[in-house]
Design a protein around this motif. Structure first.
Motif, PDB file in Angstrom:
ATOM      1  N   LEU A   6     -13.950  38.826 -20.251  1.00  0.00           N
ATOM      2  CA  LEU A   6     -13.943  37.560 -19.143  1.00  0.00           C
ATOM      3  C   LEU A   6     -14.941  36.709 -19.195  1.00  0.00           C
ATOM      4  CD1 LEU A   6     -13.131  40.531 -16.054  1.00  0.00           C
ATOM      5  CD2 LEU A   6     -11.462  38.822 -17.275  1.00  0.00           C
ATOM      6  N   LYS A   7     -14.178  35.307 -19.075  1.00  0.00           N
ATOM      7  CA  LYS A   7     -15.185  34.376 -18.799  1.00  0.00           C
ATOM      8  C   LYS A   7     -14.582  33.236 -18.060  1.00  0.00           C
ATOM      9  CE  LYS A   7     -13.090  32.021 -23.151  1.00  0.00           C
ATOM     10  NZ  LYS A   7     -13.468  31.685 -24.497  1.00  0.00           N
ATOM     11  N   PRO A   8     -15.291  32.298 -17.162  1.00  0.00           N
ATOM     12  CA  PRO A   8     -14.923  31.542 -16.279  1.00  0.00           C
ATOM     13  C   PRO A   8     -13.815  30.461 -16.737  1.00  0.00           C
ATOM     14  CG  PRO A   8     -17.349  31.358 -16.541  1.00  0.00           C
ATOM     15  CD  PRO A   8     -16.756  32.255 -17.344  1.00  0.00           C
ATOM     16  N   ALA A   9     -13.142  29.849 -16.071  1.00  0.00           N
ATOM     17  CA  ALA A   9     -12.370  28.822 -16.363  1.00  0.00           C
ATOM     18  C   ALA A   9     -13.017  27.675 -17.150  1.00  0.00           C
ATOM     19  CB  ALA A   9     -11.193  28.461 -15.378  1.00  0.00           C
ATOM     20  N   GLU A  10     -12.296  26.962 -17.695  1.00  0.00           N
ATOM     21  CA  GLU A  10     -12.606  25.558 -18.575  1.00  0.00           C
ATOM     22  C   GLU A  10     -13.305  24.730 -17.356  1.00  0.00           C
ATOM     23  OE1 GLU A  10     -14.024  23.703 -21.778  1.00  0.00           O
ATOM     24  OE2 GLU A  10     -13.149  25.412 -21.997  1.00  0.00           O
ATOM     25  N   GLY A  11     -14.634  24.269 -17.537  1.00  0.00           N
ATOM     26  CA  GLY A  11     -14.882  23.115 -16.391  1.00  0.00           C
ATOM     27  C   GLY A  11     -15.484  23.875 -15.139  1.00  0.00           C
ATOM     28  N   ALA A  12     -15.361  25.170 -14.949  1.00  0.00           N
ATOM     29  CA  ALA A  12     -15.775  25.766 -13.668  1.00  0.00           C
ATOM     30  C   ALA A  12     -17.339  25.977 -13.524  1.00  0.00           C
ATOM     31  CB  ALA A  12     -15.034  27.122 -13.446  1.00  0.00           C
ATOM     32  N   THR A  13     -17.971  26.080 -14.673  1.00  0.00           N
ATOM     33  CA  THR A  13     -19.364  26.320 -14.618  1.00  0.00           C
ATOM     34  C   THR A  13     -20.218  25.092 -15.244  1.00  0.00           C
ATOM     35  OG1 THR A  13     -19.576  27.161 -16.907  1.00  0.00           O
ATOM     36  CG2 THR A  13     -19.431  28.718 -14.998  1.00  0.00           C
ATOM     37  N   LYS A  14     -21.279  24.794 -14.740  1.00  0.00           N
ATOM     38  CA  LYS A  14     -22.439  23.688 -15.125  1.00  0.00           C
ATOM     39  C   LYS A  14     -23.021  24.086 -16.156  1.00  0.00           C
ATOM     40  CE  LYS A  14     -23.071  21.632 -10.577  1.00  0.00           C
ATOM     41  NZ  LYS A  14     -24.097  21.351  -9.707  1.00  0.00           N
ATOM     42  N   THR A  15     -23.321  23.463 -17.410  1.00  0.00           N
ATOM     43  CA  THR A  15     -24.032  23.688 -18.598  1.00  0.00           C
ATOM     44  C   THR A  15     -25.228  23.134 -18.630  1.00  0.00           C
ATOM     45  OG1 THR A  15     -22.817  21.983 -19.475  1.00  0.00           O
ATOM     46  CG2 THR A  15     -21.856  24.016 -19.987  1.00  0.00           C
ATOM     47  N   SER A  16     -25.487  22.092 -17.663  1.00  0.00           N
ATOM     48  CA  SER A  16     -26.849  21.480 -17.541  1.00  0.00           C
ATOM     49  C   SER A  16     -27.903  22.321 -17.019  1.00  0.00           C
ATOM     50  CB  SER A  16     -26.578  20.160 -16.751  1.00  0.00           C
ATOM     51  OG  SER A  16     -26.550  20.549 -15.235  1.00  0.00           O
ATOM     52  N   LYS A  17     -29.140  22.178 -17.719  1.00  0.00           N
ATOM     53  CA  LYS A  17     -30.192  23.057 -17.348  1.00  0.00           C
ATOM     54  C   LYS A  17     -30.725  22.516 -15.986  1.00  0.00           C
ATOM     55  CE  LYS A  17     -32.809  20.612 -20.441  1.00  0.00           C
ATOM     56  NZ  LYS A  17     -33.702  20.573 -21.855  1.00  0.00           N
ATOM     57  N   ARG A  18     -31.108  23.786 -15.053  1.00  0.00           N
ATOM     58  CA  ARG A  18     -31.879  23.330 -13.798  1.00  0.00           C
ATOM     59  C   ARG A  18     -33.386  23.333 -14.088  1.00  0.00           C
ATOM     60  NH1 ARG A  18     -31.024  26.836  -9.272  1.00  0.00           N
ATOM     61  NH2 ARG A  18     -31.111  24.973  -8.062  1.00  0.00           N
ATOM     62  N   ILE A  19     -33.812  22.009 -14.062  1.00  0.00           N
ATOM     63  CA  ILE A  19     -35.166  21.971 -14.423  1.00  0.00           C
ATOM     64  C   ILE A  19     -36.204  22.012 -13.088  1.00  0.00           C
ATOM     65  CG2 ILE A  19     -36.867  20.341 -15.503  1.00  0.00           C
ATOM     66  CD1 ILE A  19     -34.369  19.337 -16.923  1.00  0.00           C
ATOM     67  N   GLY A  20     -37.314  22.609 -13.361  1.00  0.00           N
ATOM     68  CA  GLY A  20     -38.282  22.765 -12.354  1.00  0.00           C
ATOM     69  C   GLY A  20     -37.987  23.597 -11.210  1.00  0.00           C
ATOM     70  N   ARG A  21     -37.215  24.548 -11.323  1.00  0.00           N
ATOM     71  CA  ARG A  21     -36.795  25.568 -10.467  1.00  0.00           C
ATOM     72  C   ARG A  21     -37.616  26.956 -10.521  1.00  0.00           C
ATOM     73  NH1 ARG A  21     -35.780  21.422  -8.619  1.00  0.00           N
ATOM     74  NH2 ARG A  21     -33.455  20.642  -7.994  1.00  0.00           N
ATOM     75  N   GLY A  22     -38.915  26.751 -10.802  1.00  0.00           N
ATOM     76  CA  GLY A  22     -39.667  28.158 -10.641  1.00  0.00           C
ATOM     77  C   GLY A  22     -39.696  28.629 -12.297  1.00  0.00           C
ATOM     78  N   GLY A  24     -39.054  31.657 -13.216  1.00  0.00           N
ATOM     79  CA  GLY A  24     -38.209  32.434 -13.712  1.00  0.00           C
ATOM     80  C   GLY A  24     -36.713  31.839 -14.245  1.00  0.00           C
ATOM     81  N   SER A  25     -36.868  30.583 -14.033  1.00  0.00           N
ATOM     82  CA  SER A  25     -35.519  29.913 -14.766  1.00  0.00           C
ATOM     83  C   SER A  25     -35.982  29.521 -16.309  1.00  0.00           C
ATOM     84  CB  SER A  25     -35.609  28.364 -14.103  1.00  0.00           C
ATOM     85  OG  SER A  25     -36.498  27.789 -14.197  1.00  0.00           O
ATOM     86  N   GLY A  26     -37.169  29.978 -16.618  1.00  0.00           N
ATOM     87  CA  GLY A  26     -37.366  29.401 -17.844  1.00  0.00           C
ATOM     88  C   GLY A  26     -37.578  28.168 -18.120  1.00  0.00           C
ATOM     89  N   LYS A  27     -37.412  27.393 -17.314  1.00  0.00           N
ATOM     90  CA  LYS A  27     -37.666  25.602 -17.345  1.00  0.00           C
ATOM     91  C   LYS A  27     -38.439  25.361 -16.154  1.00  0.00           C
ATOM     92  CE  LYS A  27     -34.407  24.874 -20.427  1.00  0.00           C
ATOM     93  NZ  LYS A  27     -34.461  26.395 -21.200  1.00  0.00           N
ATOM     94  N   GLY A  28     -39.499  26.316 -15.680  1.00  0.00           N
ATOM     95  CA  GLY A  28     -40.489  25.903 -14.644  1.00  0.00           C
ATOM     96  C   GLY A  28     -41.772  25.216 -14.967  1.00  0.00           C
ATOM     97  N   GLY A  29     -42.631  25.266 -13.949  1.00  0.00           N
ATOM     98  CA  GLY A  29     -44.138  24.671 -14.507  1.00  0.00           C
ATOM     99  C   GLY A  29     -43.985  23.320 -14.850  1.00  0.00           C
ATOM    100  N   THR A  30     -43.592  22.844 -16.184  1.00  0.00           N
ATOM    101  CA  THR A  30     -44.191  21.467 -16.748  1.00  0.00           C
ATOM    102  C   THR A  30     -42.345  20.848 -16.735  1.00  0.00           C
ATOM    103  OG1 THR A  30     -43.591  22.228 -18.858  1.00  0.00           O
ATOM    104  CG2 THR A  30     -45.793  21.816 -18.073  1.00  0.00           C
ATOM    105  N   ALA A  31     -41.365  21.701 -16.499  1.00  0.00           N
ATOM    106  CA  ALA A  31     -40.232  21.010 -16.166  1.00  0.00           C
ATOM    107  C   ALA A  31     -39.679  20.491 -17.549  1.00  0.00           C
ATOM    108  CB  ALA A  31     -39.854  20.211 -15.136  1.00  0.00           C
ATOM    109  N   THR A  32     -40.043  21.212 -18.526  1.00  0.00           N
ATOM    110  CA  THR A  32     -39.502  20.629 -19.917  1.00  0.00           C
ATOM    111  C   THR A  32     -40.262  19.200 -20.411  1.00  0.00           C
ATOM    112  OG1 THR A  32     -37.496  19.456 -19.571  1.00  0.00           O
ATOM    113  CG2 THR A  32     -37.247  21.830 -19.746  1.00  0.00           C
ATOM    114  N   ARG A  33     -41.371  18.834 -19.581  1.00  0.00           N
ATOM    115  CA  ARG A  33     -41.736  17.336 -19.951  1.00  0.00           C
ATOM    116  C   ARG A  33     -43.112  17.593 -20.901  1.00  0.00           C
ATOM    117  NH1 ARG A  33     -41.287  12.958 -16.514  1.00  0.00           N
ATOM    118  NH2 ARG A  33     -39.424  13.219 -15.077  1.00  0.00           N
TER     119      ARG A  33
END
Length: 150
Positions: A6-22, A24-33
């Motif tokens: 099972l997978k969501p329909a094409e275009g139903a999910t965002k592929t952009s990374k959520r930066i600077g959201r803590g 736990g997101s794996g992209k927190g702290g320095t926000a990939t900068r």
């Protein structure tokens, strides 16, 4: 269809990374900068051509060529164009105003008459400059070539 494919329909999910959201997101702290430096700060923008401190390409490459600061540009008009103008309108006295009126020369631009083509009409031509062959062809047809005084 099974649960494992099972997978969501094409275009139903965002592929952009959520930066600077803590953390736990794996992209927190320095926000990939990365850490420290101007690019890590908010509001950072660089000059056009900035290469991160590396010597820019416009300074690495050598200069070449020469631009003559006193060059005079002319709009070139051939005697064949003057003959065509005479055939179309019958005007025998051709000056800068006539050339501008019939679209052969722009306003406020210097005009030089060149000797390309044939001339059979007896014309009185006045322009900013003439080539030697143009003067010869105009005078051979019985006309006159006069320089405009500025």
């Amino acid at each position: 269809m099974n649960l494992h494919n099972l997978k969501p329909a094409e275009g139903a999910t965002k592929t952009s990374k959520r930066i600077g959201r803590g953390e736990g997101s794996g992209k927190g702290g320095t926000a990939t900068r990365g850490t420290k430096g101007a690019q890590a700060r908010a509001g950072y923008s660089h000059k056009i051509g900035f290469e991160g401190g590396q010597m820019p390409i416009q300074r690495r490459l050598p200069k070449f060529g020469f631009k003559n600061p006193t060059r005079v540009e002319y709009k070139a008009i051939n005697v064949a164009d003057l003959q065509a103008l005479y055939d179309a309108t019958g005007i025998a006295k051709i000056d800068l105003d006539v050339l501008v009126e019939y679209g052969l020369a722009p306003v406020k631009e210097l005009v030089k008459i060149l000797g390309n083509g044939e001339l059979t009409a007896k014309l009185e031509v006045s322009a900013d400059a003439f080539s030697k062959s143009a003067i010869a062809k105009i005078e051979a047809a019985g006309g006159t070539a006069t320089l405009v005084e500025e």
